[in-house]
Design an enzyme around this catalytic site. Structure first.
Site, PDB file in Angstrom:
ATOM      1  N   LYS A 124       0.822  -1.216   0.000  1.00  0.00           N
ATOM      2  CA  LYS A 124       0.000   0.000   0.000  1.00  0.00           C
ATOM      3  C   LYS A 124       0.847   1.254   0.000  1.00  0.00           C
ATOM      4  O   LYS A 124       0.470   2.254  -0.596  1.00  0.00           O
ATOM      5  CB  LYS A 124      -0.977   0.011   1.181  1.00  0.00           C
ATOM      6  CG  LYS A 124      -2.165  -0.904   0.976  1.00  0.00           C
ATOM      7  CD  LYS A 124      -3.319  -0.541   1.891  1.00  0.00           C
ATOM      8  CE  LYS A 124      -4.492  -1.488   1.669  1.00  0.00           C
ATOM      9  NZ  LYS A 124      -5.517  -1.396   2.708  1.00  0.00           N
ATOM     10  N   LYS A 206      -6.816 -13.080  -9.132  1.00  0.00           N
ATOM     11  CA  LYS A 206      -8.046 -13.096  -8.357  1.00  0.00           C
ATOM     12  C   LYS A 206      -9.000 -11.981  -8.798  1.00  0.00           C
ATOM     13  O   LYS A 206      -8.537 -10.884  -9.142  1.00  0.00           O
ATOM     14  CB  LYS A 206      -7.659 -12.890  -6.884  1.00  0.00           C
ATOM     15  CG  LYS A 206      -8.734 -13.207  -5.887  1.00  0.00           C
ATOM     16  CD  LYS A 206      -8.167 -13.047  -4.474  1.00  0.00           C
ATOM     17  CE  LYS A 206      -9.239 -12.474  -3.558  1.00  0.00           C
ATOM     18  NZ  LYS A 206      -8.767 -12.127  -2.225  1.00  0.00           N
ATOM     19  N   LYS A 209     -12.226  -6.033  -6.717  1.00  0.00           N
ATOM     20  CA  LYS A 209     -13.098  -4.874  -6.875  1.00  0.00           C
ATOM     21  C   LYS A 209     -12.317  -3.637  -7.284  1.00  0.00           C
ATOM     22  O   LYS A 209     -12.893  -2.657  -7.735  1.00  0.00           O
ATOM     23  CB  LYS A 209     -13.882  -4.618  -5.587  1.00  0.00           C
ATOM     24  CG  LYS A 209     -13.037  -4.350  -4.358  1.00  0.00           C
ATOM     25  CD  LYS A 209     -13.901  -4.327  -3.104  1.00  0.00           C
ATOM     26  CE  LYS A 209     -13.044  -4.262  -1.850  1.00  0.00           C
ATOM     27  NZ  LYS A 209     -13.791  -4.524  -0.631  1.00  0.00           N
TER      28      LYS A 209
END
Ligand code: TRP
Length: 344
Positions: A124, A206, A209
């Site tokens: 992140k 995967k 979203k």
């Protein structure tokens, strides 16, 4: 005086489950089939506490009005998916101040070095290089507080969160070693029966979203027409046979469509394969599209009803926060006493 047992009244004490989800984007079909559906299945066997982790979400910059809206949408969607507020405790993290309070104490029992090793922090901070804030760094400590406040036995999470469960256990064990048995040591619960749903465009990745390509994922909020369209344009292969070969990456697209079909119909992949043997991808895709739409339709019906009923929703999260706070406060008081705060 004895506040050891949090679960009063129950004849046989159920094990407790805690899990949380960040209201940071749309819930995908992958989240539903891989996680939420399993949470529904767990709610009879365990005492389940599920929370909307809005405090974690602000470690990355959010638009305030949107965060508020998505938090309520997520709650409504959970209920629509079958998480029953009569059986579980459902609440919004920021409405229970114990999370921030225990988070602070645990910050003082966590080492910089441990946090520096966390892969999610490394990822992140690389992705948000303009905003590497202290909250992003101590994110795992707040998460440990979330879990430990409820004397949680099991935490159902995806494999990507296992490192966070590990550090939570380390912090809890360290604290217990200093002060006695304050925290239950939780275990991560990798839900194996959950289907792993992959991207429709790059089926070795995967389904996510946050994928920049909206054709790669199906949101539970997509209209039925686009759900069908996305499935029909899913990437497959040129072999043209419907076979389930999970270890073969060249079949990743078809494997994924078979998994999706299996998850929404409850059939085994082998049954689906024999049903479609000799058929073309076109027919199969149309049928998968229809099956997915039929699985999503009742959830959406419920969702549309619930999201409009603001009073009902408010009742659910207010009630949830109150119960959650009552349970959490017992742990917090114990911790405060142990570390030497004046608590009366
Ligand atoms: N970190 C989790 C995620 O991104 C969300 C989360 C926050 C969580 N607190 C938690 C999950 C406590 C389980 C338990 O998915």
């Amino acid at each position: 005086m004895d506040n050891e047992t949090v679960n009063t009244g129950a004849a046989d004490k159920k094990k407790r489950i805690f899990s949380g989800v960040q209201p940071s984007g749309n819930i995908t079909l992958g989240n539903y089939l891989g996680a939420i559906k399993n949470w529904v299945a767990l709610q009879d066997e365990y005492e389940c506490i599920y929370a909307m982790m809005d405090m974690h979400t602000i470690t990355v910059r959010q638009t305030p009005a949107e965060l508020r809206k998505r938090t309520l949408e997520l709650l409504a969607l959970y209920i629509a998916c079958g998480i029953d507020p009569e059986k579980c405790i459902l609440f919004i993290q920021s409405q229970n101040s114990a999370h921030a309070e225990l988070g602070w104490v645990l910050d003082c029992y966590t080492y910089m070095g441990e946090l520096q090793r966390m892969t999610q922090f490394k990822d992140k901070s690389a992705r948000h290089a303009d905003n590497i804030n202290a909250g992003l760094f101590t994110y795992p400590v707040l998460m440990a507080a979330d879990i430990l406040l409820y004397q949680t036995d099991y935490v159902p999470v995806g494999i990507d969160q296992m490192q966070h469960i590990e550090i939570c256990r380390d912090i809890a064990q360290r604290f217990n070693a200093l002060y006695g048995n304050v925290f239950t040591i939780p275990e991560g619960l990798l839900v194996k029966s959950g289907a792993k749903i992959m991207s429709l465009q790059e089926p070795t990745k995967k389904m996510s979203k946050s994928d920049p390509n909206p054709k790669a994922f199906i949101s539970m909020m997509d209209d039925f027409g686009s759900i069908a369209k996305k499935i029909k344009s899913a990437v497959t292969d040129s072999e043209g046979v419907i076979e389930y070969r999970p270890e073969d990456d060249t079949k990743a697209g078809i494997n994924n469509l078979i998994s999706i079909m299996a998850a929404v119909t409850g059939k085994k992949p082998e049954e689906i394969v024999s049903e479609y043997s000799g058929q073309g991808y076109g027919t199969f895709k149309s049928d998968v599209a229809e099956a997915v739409v039929e699985a999503v339709r009742p959830i959406r019906g419920e969702y549309d009803r619930i999201i409009k009923d603001k009073e009902y929703l408010r009742g659910v999260y207010r009630n949830g926060a109150e119960t959650a706070h009552r349970i959490a406060d017992r742990t917090l008081k114990k911790v405060y006493k142990k570390v030497g705060f004046v608590i009366d």
